[in-house]
Design a protein around this motif. Structure first.
Motif, mmCIF file in Angstrom:
data_model
loop_
_atom_site.group_PDB
_atom_site.id
_atom_site.type_symbol
_atom_site.label_atom_id
_atom_site.label_comp_id
_atom_site.label_asym_id
_atom_site.label_seq_id
_atom_site.Cartn_x
_atom_site.Cartn_y
_atom_site.Cartn_z
ATOM 1 N N MET A 144 0.965 -1.136 -0.206
ATOM 2 C CA MET A 144 -0.051 -0.106 -0.041
ATOM 3 C C MET A 144 0.889 1.287 -0.046
ATOM 4 S SD MET A 144 -3.170 0.779 2.550
ATOM 5 C CE MET A 144 -3.912 -0.855 2.143
ATOM 6 N N GLY A 145 0.549 2.433 -0.720
ATOM 7 C CA GLY A 145 1.320 3.457 -0.755
ATOM 8 C C GLY A 145 1.007 4.642 0.410
ATOM 9 N N ALA A 146 1.474 5.553 0.182
ATOM 10 C CA ALA A 146 1.334 6.575 1.412
ATOM 11 C C ALA A 146 -0.259 6.882 1.550
ATOM 12 C CB ALA A 146 2.009 7.950 1.288
ATOM 13 N N PHE A 147 -0.745 7.327 2.722
ATOM 14 C CA PHE A 147 -2.252 7.626 2.799
ATOM 15 C C PHE A 147 -2.245 9.278 2.384
ATOM 16 C CE2 PHE A 147 -5.795 9.707 5.121
ATOM 17 C CZ PHE A 147 -6.734 8.735 4.662
ATOM 18 N N VAL A 148 -3.216 9.640 1.428
ATOM 19 C CA VAL A 148 -3.107 10.838 0.915
ATOM 20 C C VAL A 148 -4.434 11.422 1.506
ATOM 21 C CG1 VAL A 148 -3.406 12.388 -1.170
ATOM 22 C CG2 VAL A 148 -1.935 10.271 -1.199
ATOM 23 N N ALA A 149 -4.372 12.808 2.095
ATOM 24 C CA ALA A 149 -5.522 13.530 2.521
ATOM 25 C C ALA A 149 -5.550 15.024 1.896
ATOM 26 C CB ALA A 149 -5.565 13.572 3.991
ATOM 27 N N GLU A 150 -6.700 15.231 1.265
ATOM 28 C CA GLU A 150 -6.922 16.753 0.654
ATOM 29 C C GLU A 150 -7.291 17.469 1.833
ATOM 30 O OE1 GLU A 150 -6.206 18.290 -2.371
ATOM 31 O OE2 GLU A 150 -5.208 16.390 -3.059
ATOM 32 N N VAL A 151 -6.698 18.699 2.332
ATOM 33 C CA VAL A 151 -7.143 19.543 3.401
ATOM 34 C C VAL A 151 -7.626 21.082 2.605
ATOM 35 C CG1 VAL A 151 -6.812 20.601 5.408
ATOM 36 C CG2 VAL A 151 -5.793 18.252 4.791
ATOM 37 N N ALA A 152 -8.593 21.455 2.769
ATOM 38 C CA ALA A 152 -8.948 22.941 2.260
ATOM 39 C C ALA A 152 -8.476 24.005 3.093
ATOM 40 C CB ALA A 152 -10.516 23.152 2.356
ATOM 41 N N LEU A 153 -7.839 24.942 2.222
ATOM 42 C CA LEU A 153 -7.298 26.022 2.974
ATOM 43 C C LEU A 153 -8.377 27.129 3.027
ATOM 44 C CD1 LEU A 153 -3.932 26.287 0.876
ATOM 45 C CD2 LEU A 153 -4.215 25.454 3.268
ATOM 46 N N ARG A 154 -8.181 27.757 4.050
ATOM 47 C CA ARG A 154 -9.386 28.682 4.378
ATOM 48 C C ARG A 154 -8.619 30.347 4.486
ATOM 49 N NH1 ARG A 154 -9.971 24.315 7.944
ATOM 50 N NH2 ARG A 154 -8.154 25.042 8.810
ATOM 51 N N TRP A 155 -9.314 31.082 4.040
ATOM 52 C CA TRP A 155 -8.811 32.532 4.029
ATOM 53 C C TRP A 155 -8.326 33.044 5.292
ATOM 54 C CZ3 TRP A 155 -9.982 37.036 6.816
ATOM 55 C CH2 TRP A 155 -9.425 38.315 6.080
ATOM 56 N N SER A 156 -9.123 32.434 6.360
ATOM 57 C CA SER A 156 -8.484 32.707 8.030
ATOM 58 C C SER A 156 -7.338 31.981 8.262
ATOM 59 C CB SER A 156 -9.734 32.336 8.756
ATOM 60 O OG SER A 156 -9.900 30.826 8.725
ATOM 61 N N ASP A 157 -6.620 31.221 7.438
ATOM 62 C CA ASP A 157 -5.499 30.554 7.799
ATOM 63 C C ASP A 157 -4.299 31.432 7.417
ATOM 64 O OD1 ASP A 157 -6.758 28.183 8.403
ATOM 65 O OD2 ASP A 157 -6.362 27.250 6.287
ATOM 66 N N MET A 158 -4.527 32.572 6.871
ATOM 67 C CA MET A 158 -3.288 33.362 6.338
ATOM 68 C C MET A 158 -3.407 34.343 7.570
ATOM 69 S SD MET A 158 -3.889 34.548 2.472
ATOM 70 C CE MET A 158 -5.456 35.600 2.928
ATOM 71 N N ASP A 159 -1.856 34.712 7.631
ATOM 72 C CA ASP A 159 -1.373 35.650 8.552
ATOM 73 C C ASP A 159 -1.117 37.063 7.752
ATOM 74 O OD1 ASP A 159 1.017 35.672 7.276
ATOM 75 O OD2 ASP A 159 1.930 34.287 9.091
ATOM 76 N N ALA A 160 -0.783 37.986 8.572
ATOM 77 C CA ALA A 160 -0.545 39.490 8.296
ATOM 78 C C ALA A 160 0.282 39.476 6.913
ATOM 79 C CB ALA A 160 -0.068 40.195 8.978
ATOM 80 N N PHE A 161 1.427 38.362 6.915
ATOM 81 C CA PHE A 161 2.289 38.473 5.597
ATOM 82 C C PHE A 161 1.884 37.819 4.637
ATOM 83 C CE2 PHE A 161 4.790 38.381 9.785
ATOM 84 C CZ PHE A 161 5.319 39.733 9.668
ATOM 85 N N GLY A 162 0.371 37.385 4.390
ATOM 86 C CA GLY A 162 -0.022 36.866 3.159
ATOM 87 C C GLY A 162 0.164 35.249 2.979
ATOM 88 N N HIS A 163 0.706 34.399 3.748
ATOM 89 C CA HIS A 163 1.020 33.146 3.587
ATOM 90 C C HIS A 163 0.160 32.366 5.092
ATOM 91 C CE1 HIS A 163 4.486 34.263 5.987
ATOM 92 N NE2 HIS A 163 4.340 33.096 6.591
#
Length: 145
Positions: free
Chosen positions: A1-20
């Motif tokens: 079996m290969g690695a387990f793969v998960a897709e995780v949604a990014l949220r606008w609120s995940d960003m900080d003041a530096f834009g990342h």
């Protein structure tokens, strides 16, 4: 079996003041991916005990490129390493939408008995489940080449 793969949604609120995506949010995104493996996938296979007590003993993250909200989601490839009687490591390779390695990480996990308030040993079924994911994510993928 290969690695387990998960897709995780990014949220606008995940960003900080530096834009990342902020460091603390990155830890949360990896936690969401790990929950897909240890709780959701384990549950699909009839293994419910992991969701009843599993704690993080250590987490380390190496950042390879800034992760931005516009990436949409994070693809997290996970494998298990150093499977011991009462702990194991989860390795992560996290990719942005353009297949660029954004971060690599590892988390030391310890099974925990919430009622007794102390660590416990992995059950045989838990060990069997985790051993399915003991695949090598190569060093280049983890940014350790």
């Amino acid at each position: 079996m290969g690695a387990f793969v998960a897709e995780v949604a990014l949220r606008w609120s995940d960003m900080d003041a530096f834009g990342h995506v902020n460091h603390a949010r990155t830890v949360t995104l990896l936690e969401e991916a790990r929950a897909e493996l240890l709780f959701a996938e384990a549950g699909r296979q009839g293994l419910l005990g992991m969701a009843e007590g599993m704690v993080v003993a250590r987490v380390t993250i190496d950042y390879h490129t800034p992760l931005v909200y516009s990436a949409g989601s994070l693809q997290v490839r996970m494998s298990v390493r150093e499977l011991k009687a009462a702990s194991f490591l989860v390795d992560y390779a996290a990719y942005a939408h353009d297949s660029v390695l954004a971060a690599s990480a590892e988390t030391l996990m310890v099974p925990y008995d919430l009622r007794a308030g102390r660590p416990r040993r992995l059950t045989e079924d838990e060990r069997a489940f985790l051993s399915e994911w003991q695949v090598a994510i190569d060093g280049a993928e983890l940014g350790r080449a």
